[in-house]
Motif scaffolding. Structure first.
Motif, PDB file in Angstrom:
ATOM      1  N   GLY A 273      -6.348   1.290   0.123  1.00 51.33           N
ATOM      2  CA  GLY A 273      -6.029   0.661  -1.148  1.00 51.33           C
ATOM      3  C   GLY A 273      -4.960   1.352  -1.956  1.00 51.33           C
ATOM      4  N   ARG A 274      -4.367   2.405  -1.405  1.00 51.98           N
ATOM      5  CA  ARG A 274      -3.346   3.147  -2.148  1.00 51.98           C
ATOM      6  C   ARG A 274      -2.006   3.164  -1.416  1.00 51.98           C
ATOM      7  NH1 ARG A 274      -6.548   2.239  -5.307  1.00 51.98           N
ATOM      8  NH2 ARG A 274      -7.741   3.633  -6.677  1.00 51.98           N
ATOM      9  N   ARG A 275      -1.864   2.382  -0.373  1.00 50.16           N
ATOM     10  CA  ARG A 275      -0.625   2.388   0.393  1.00 50.16           C
ATOM     11  C   ARG A 275       0.380   1.411  -0.214  1.00 50.16           C
ATOM     12  NH1 ARG A 275      -3.792   1.962   6.235  1.00 50.16           N
ATOM     13  NH2 ARG A 275      -5.029   3.876   5.939  1.00 50.16           N
ATOM     14  N   ASP A 484       8.688 -11.340  -0.573  1.00 49.58           N
ATOM     15  CA  ASP A 484       7.831 -10.390   0.130  1.00 49.58           C
ATOM     16  C   ASP A 484       6.573 -10.083  -0.683  1.00 49.58           C
ATOM     17  OD1 ASP A 484      10.069 -10.026   1.865  1.00 49.58           O
ATOM     18  OD2 ASP A 484      10.878  -8.557   0.457  1.00 49.58           O
ATOM     19  N   ILE A 485       6.750 -10.018  -2.005  1.00 54.70           N
ATOM     20  CA  ILE A 485       5.683  -9.602  -2.913  1.00 54.70           C
ATOM     21  C   ILE A 485       5.366 -10.751  -3.858  1.00 54.70           C
ATOM     22  CG2 ILE A 485       5.014  -7.958  -4.709  1.00 54.70           C
ATOM     23  CD1 ILE A 485       5.341  -6.698  -1.949  1.00 54.70           C
ATOM     24  N   MET A 486       4.088 -11.076  -3.978  1.00 52.67           N
ATOM     25  CA  MET A 486       3.638 -12.087  -4.930  1.00 52.67           C
ATOM     26  C   MET A 486       2.723 -11.411  -5.952  1.00 52.67           C
ATOM     27  SD  MET A 486       3.787 -15.343  -5.766  1.00 52.67           S
ATOM     28  CE  MET A 486       4.442 -16.092  -4.254  1.00 52.67           C
ATOM     29  N   VAL A 487       3.063 -11.538  -7.243  1.00 55.42           N
ATOM     30  CA  VAL A 487       2.274 -10.950  -8.321  1.00 55.42           C
ATOM     31  C   VAL A 487       1.740 -12.086  -9.185  1.00 55.42           C
ATOM     32  CG1 VAL A 487       2.259  -9.400 -10.307  1.00 55.42           C
ATOM     33  CG2 VAL A 487       3.705  -8.872  -8.320  1.00 55.42           C
ATOM     34  N   GLY A 640       0.968  -7.569   0.385  1.00 60.48           N
ATOM     35  CA  GLY A 640       1.955  -8.250  -0.440  1.00 60.48           C
ATOM     36  C   GLY A 640       1.432  -9.068  -1.592  1.00 60.48           C
ATOM     37  N   LEU A 641       0.101  -9.150  -1.761  1.00 65.47           N
ATOM     38  CA  LEU A 641      -0.475 -10.003  -2.817  1.00 65.47           C
ATOM     39  C   LEU A 641      -1.107  -9.125  -3.897  1.00 65.47           C
ATOM     40  CD1 LEU A 641      -1.026 -12.844  -3.814  1.00 65.47           C
ATOM     41  CD2 LEU A 641      -3.139 -12.854  -2.448  1.00 65.47           C
ATOM     42  N   TRP A 665       2.517   0.932  -7.265  1.00 65.86           N
ATOM     43  CA  TRP A 665       1.642   0.495  -6.172  1.00 65.86           C
ATOM     44  C   TRP A 665       2.459  -0.223  -5.095  1.00 65.86           C
ATOM     45  CZ3 TRP A 665      -3.624  -0.393  -8.736  1.00 65.86           C
ATOM     46  CH2 TRP A 665      -4.662  -0.068  -7.859  1.00 65.86           C
ATOM     47  N   VAL A 666       3.412  -1.030  -5.518  1.00 67.73           N
ATOM     48  CA  VAL A 666       4.220  -1.799  -4.578  1.00 67.73           C
ATOM     49  C   VAL A 666       5.193  -0.908  -3.813  1.00 67.73           C
ATOM     50  CG1 VAL A 666       6.012  -3.572  -4.403  1.00 67.73           C
ATOM     51  CG2 VAL A 666       4.023  -3.964  -5.856  1.00 67.73           C
TER      52      VAL A 666
END
Length: 694
Positions: A273-275, A484-487, A640-641, A665-666
């Protein structure tokens, strides 16, 4: 911009019997700390000369002897470590230094100078230093007019009132950061989450050598260089941590080999959970309120291209559209998760908002009075009203909170600060104030690299396996945006969008309706409404508005659960005026005022534990057979979520810091929160809590 009024300009915050003096908190005589750093120090000309190349085999003789903290209150002189940046940071977007002592800033200033004068410098420099006690920047040399003096002046100008924990100073428009971790080295080091390229390890009597050098295994990036005084313990510890030792000398140099290099030995990976995300070039952020705008700004500052999708015609609608709101720390005797988070957030927010004021945002970073009314959460439960001011000051002393951050004032002193008679004692918070949320959101969305798209409703999310992209879908199922990343930072629709992918349907969320009341300047004059110099808060709040926002006074807010009525109600105006009476002692002239008052309704989303939801969401399909899930950091995540939501009533306080937390975090940037606080706001924490229950 309205004003940036330094919190410690009031006499009570500088002198007099009400000032709390921490026995280990020393204040420099000059220059004066007139307020928080704006984050935009004036540029200084360093000249065109080439930077000096510092060898790794000996310390820089120009620096002379400095004070290195060795785990006690009395510094032990040590020679300054060599600067490790030039030659190591070429080709890196971010360079991180971890220094386990504070040498009065000498090494930081030397590294900053080297960064400034190197054409191949990285885009960001993060320097992390540790001190067991409140510390000082280097003394200014009045005879020095060179580059070092200019940087020293900037450091003095930005120097904060140090509270226990982490505080971050920003320079060069945020490209250079100094992280000061105040507290015992053992606990501070264990709470740091970072990937460092240079480690300056100063042995300490307060920390066993195996723990000092063992931390390198967790903190060192591949290719990182470590410097430490040579000793058998250092050699053994660094070898165990995967480092290859260099030549012997007064300083031992060791390097962790890069992958595929001779001597490389893989070390245990970071918890699931920290990668950081494996790919993070482009991000889509759903929601353009405080949460979404803060996330977008922080991600763009880390180099991502960010698209923000907002369903409304403009940003900062819903609760982020109020004319003003407060930000401040809290004081709790237990100093638990809420207090630690809100203190860290306020310390981050004050200089950040000061910089936004210079960029055109509306508000004031000038302090805040939080009343100690009987039965309120900040009033000690064991005390009758009024509370014992001596015991409150003793609590601040125990917590190690300096007077520039918070003081306990008796009612007459609080009244003097407020400029009107107050019926209660109060906390005077220095790193606090109020801001206009829409102007804050606009300033964040103006960050280069952020694109706002309004009238963009997102109905669902989809993962495109072939394209390896997250897609935001419209009601018709068409792709609105992909990345790539969805926030997901869309408040009340966040759980619905995330539910197909994680445990969001089981999040214990609460929605509360809040109505604020705004009295015009003419109404305040007609009815004799008192207007405090500083914002007042104690359950309710009251703050004086400047002419740019219509003047008058804002007060409120109501708090009603499961109430979807969007209409401004006279009964709620009356409630807010009664709250104003309890804050100020002012008596409303009659019951017919509500028909003439202005107001606004919004809805807040919060969790039942009153802590926000931040980070990558839990991957429920991967939980089977895994151990250690009782801690959120070990819960596997959906690649990515991410989410940033449920900020509750503390949006203005926590949003600036939590945007940075999400971006770290990302990207794998140093995490600006201790890991113990991160666990309490982790979006996967409810999975862990379910595992802990019998």
């Amino acid at each position: 911009m309205v004003a940036h009024r330094a919190a410690n300009l009031h006499p009570l915050a500088r002198t007099g019997p009400s000032r709390l003096h921490h026995p280990h908190h020393r204040h420099p005589a000059a220059p004066s700390r007139a307020g928080p750093s704006t984050g935009r120090p004036p540029a200084c000309q360093l000249g065109q000369h080439e930077p000096r190349s510092l060898g790794l085999s000996r310390p820089d003789q120009r620096a002379g002897s400095i004070a290195g903290l060795a785990g006690s209150a009395h510094p032990r002189p040590q020679p300054m470590m060599p600067v490790l940046g030039p030659g190591l940071w070429q080709g890196l977007a971010r360079f991180v230094v971890v220094h386990t002592a504070w040498d009065a800033g000498k090494h930081f200033l030397a590294t900053w100078h080297a960064w400034r004068t190197d054409a191949h410098r990285p885009g960001h420099l993060v320097y992390v230093a540790f001190s067991p006690l409140p510390c000082l920047p280097p003394a200014a040399d009045p005879t020095d007019t060179g580059p070092a003096a200019a940087l020293t002046a900037q450091l003095h100008q930005a120097w904060p009132a140090l509270c226990p924990g982490l505080q971050v100073l920003h320079f060069e428009q945020g490209a250079v950061q100094l992280w000061l971790m105040l507290g015992p080295l053992a606990s501070s080091l264990s709470q740091l989450q970072a990937s460092a390229h240079a480690l300056l390890l100063v042995p300490s009597a307060a920390l066993e050598p195996q723990r000092l050098y063992g931390a390198c295994a967790r903190l060192a990036a591949p290719g990182a260089v470590a410097l430490t005084p040579d000793s058998p313990a250092a050699r053994q510890g660094l070898q165990t941590a995967g480092f290859v030792l260099g030549a012997a000398g007064s300083l031992l140099k060791a390097q962790r080999p890069a992958p595929q290099a001779p001597g490389f030995r893989p070390l245990p990976p970071a918890p699931r959970g920290r990668r950081p995300a494996q790919r993070h070039r482009h991000a889509v952020v759903i929601g353009a309120g405080l949460a979404g705008a803060s996330a977008a700004r922080a991600l763009a500052a880390q180099g991502l291209a960010v698209t923000v999708l907002e369903q409304a015609p403009q940003a900062a609608q819903q609760a982020s559209g109020n004319v003003a709101g407060l930000f401040h720390s809290v004081v709790h005797a237990q100093d638990g998760a809420h207090a630690l988070l809100l203190r860290a957030a306020a310390l981050w927010a004050a200089p950040h908002y000061a910089a936004l004021l210079n960029a055109g945002a509306l508000g004031e970073v000038g302090g805040l009075l939080r009343g100690l009314l009987e039965g309120h959460e900040d009033a000690p439960k064991a005390h009758p009203s009024p509370p014992d001011i001596t015991e409150l000051r003793a609590l601040l002393h125990t917590l190690g909170l300096p007077p520039e951050h918070v003081q306990a004032l008796e009612a007459p002193q609080a009244s003097s600060v407020a400029g009107l008679p107050l019926p209660f004692a109060a906390w005077l918070f220095g790193q606090a104030g109020w801001m206009n949320p829409p102007s804050v959101v606009r300033a964040w969305l103006a960050q280069p690299g952020v694109q706002l798209r309004t009238n963009s409703t997102v109905d669902a999310l989809r993962w495109d396996e072939q394209r390896q992209q997250w897609q935001a879908l419209s009601v018709q199922g068409q792709t609105v945006a992909e990345a790539d990343i969805m926030v997901v930072a869309s408040a009340h629709s966040s759980a619905r969008l995330l539910a197909p992918w994680t445990d969001a349907a089981d999040w214990p969320l609460e929605t509360t309706r809040g109505q604020v009341t705004q009295l015009s300047a003419a109404q305040c004059e007609r009815w004799g409404v008192p207007r405090p110099r500083l914002p007042l808060a104690s359950g309710a709040y009251a703050l004086s508005l400047p002419p740019q926002l219509g003047g008058g006074l804002l007060c409120g807010a109501t708090k009603q659960w499961d109430d979807a009525d969007p209409q401004v109600r006279n009964s709620d105006h009356q409630h807010n005026l009664q709250q104003l009476q309890s804050l100020t002692g002012w008596c409303p002239p009659g019951n017919d005022m509500g028909d003439t008052l202005q107001g606004r309704v919004g809805w807040r989303l919060a969790t039942q534990d009153r802590l926000p939801l931040v980070g990558p969401v839990a991957a429920l399909s991967e939980l089977q057979g895994l151990r250690q899930l009782e801690q959120p950091r070990h819960v596997p995540r959906v690649p990515g979520l991410y989410t940033l939501t449920a900020l509750g009533a503390r949006g203005l306080t926590v949003a600036p810091l939590l945007g940075e937390v999400l971006a770290a975090w990302v990207t794998g940037a140093p995490m600006p929160l201790p890991t113990k606080i991160l666990d309490t706001i982790d979006a996967a924490r409810f999975v862990s809590r379910a595992r802990r229950q019998p």
